[in-house]
Design a protein around this motif. Structure first.
Motif, PDB file in Angstrom:
ATOM      1  N   SER A 100       0.893  -1.211   0.002  1.00  0.00           N
ATOM      2  CA  SER A 100      -0.003   0.097  -0.021  1.00  0.00           C
ATOM      3  C   SER A 100       0.899   1.083   0.130  1.00  0.00           C
ATOM      4  O   SER A 100       1.736   1.655   0.635  1.00  0.00           O
ATOM      5  N   SER A 106      -5.125   1.011  -2.271  1.00  0.00           N
ATOM      6  CA  SER A 106      -5.362  -0.204  -2.475  1.00  0.00           C
ATOM      7  C   SER A 106      -4.173  -0.809  -2.624  1.00  0.00           C
ATOM      8  O   SER A 106      -2.884  -0.139  -2.603  1.00  0.00           O
ATOM      9  N   THR A 107      -4.106  -2.180  -2.775  1.00  0.00           N
ATOM     10  CA  THR A 107      -2.623  -3.031  -2.634  1.00  0.00           C
ATOM     11  C   THR A 107      -2.110  -3.329  -4.156  1.00  0.00           C
ATOM     12  O   THR A 107      -3.019  -3.882  -4.927  1.00  0.00           O
ATOM     13  N   ASP A 108      -0.910  -3.018  -4.334  1.00  0.00           N
ATOM     14  CA  ASP A 108      -0.284  -3.215  -5.594  1.00  0.00           C
ATOM     15  C   ASP A 108       0.666  -4.263  -5.259  1.00  0.00           C
ATOM     16  O   ASP A 108       1.665  -4.213  -4.236  1.00  0.00           O
ATOM     17  N   ASP A 109       1.142  -5.100  -6.283  1.00  0.00           N
ATOM     18  CA  ASP A 109       2.097  -6.228  -6.285  1.00  0.00           C
ATOM     19  C   ASP A 109       3.337  -5.587  -6.964  1.00  0.00           C
ATOM     20  O   ASP A 109       3.199  -5.017  -8.138  1.00  0.00           O
ATOM     21  N   TYR A 110       4.455  -5.781  -6.270  1.00  0.00           N
ATOM     22  CA  TYR A 110       5.850  -5.703  -7.068  1.00  0.00           C
ATOM     23  C   TYR A 110       6.650  -6.882  -6.990  1.00  0.00           C
ATOM     24  O   TYR A 110       6.353  -7.711  -6.045  1.00  0.00           O
TER      25      TYR A 110
END
Length: 121
Positions: A100, A106-110
């Motif tokens: 976040s 919202s949550t993002d993926d890395y």
């Protein structure tokens, strides 16, 4: 921006051990979960383990009992202690983080670039 840097890969003989690290840096508010995935030559990406912010861990059957997954929230770093390594564990290991970037976002993926683990017979 969020960046993940893996380290600790290398070449070991079967039965040996390695400790992988993944450090997160950049502008973010919170890392909600981190995980490890691996991809062997000619194979699809395989999930290895996940750890949530509260410390709950999940791991694949193929590594359970041999790999230990932990994290240090203060350092924004996750560790994968790999013991009793097998040739089947040979792969590029990638770190993943669900982040976040701001409060309430919202949550993002890395994903990190990966570190090579090679286990010889």
């Amino acid at each position: 921006q969020v960046q993940l840097v893996e380290s600790g890969g290398g070449l070991v003989q079967a039965g040996g051990s390695l400790r992988l690290s993944c450090a997160a840096s950049g502008s973010f508010f919170r890392i909600n979960a981190m995980g490890w995935y691996r991809q062997a030559p000619g194979k699809q990406r395989e999930w290895v383990a996940t750890i949530t912010r509260d410390g709950t861990t999940f791991s694949a059957d193929s590594v359970r009992g041999r790999f230990t997954f932990s994290r240090d929230n203060a350092k924004n770093t996750v560790y994968l202690q790999m013991n009793s390594l097998k040739p089947e564990d040979t792969a590029v290991y990638h770190c993943n983080a669900a982040v976040s970037r701001t409060i309430g976002a919202s949550t993002d993926d890395y994903w990190g670039q990966g570190t090579q683990v090679t286990v010889s017979s």
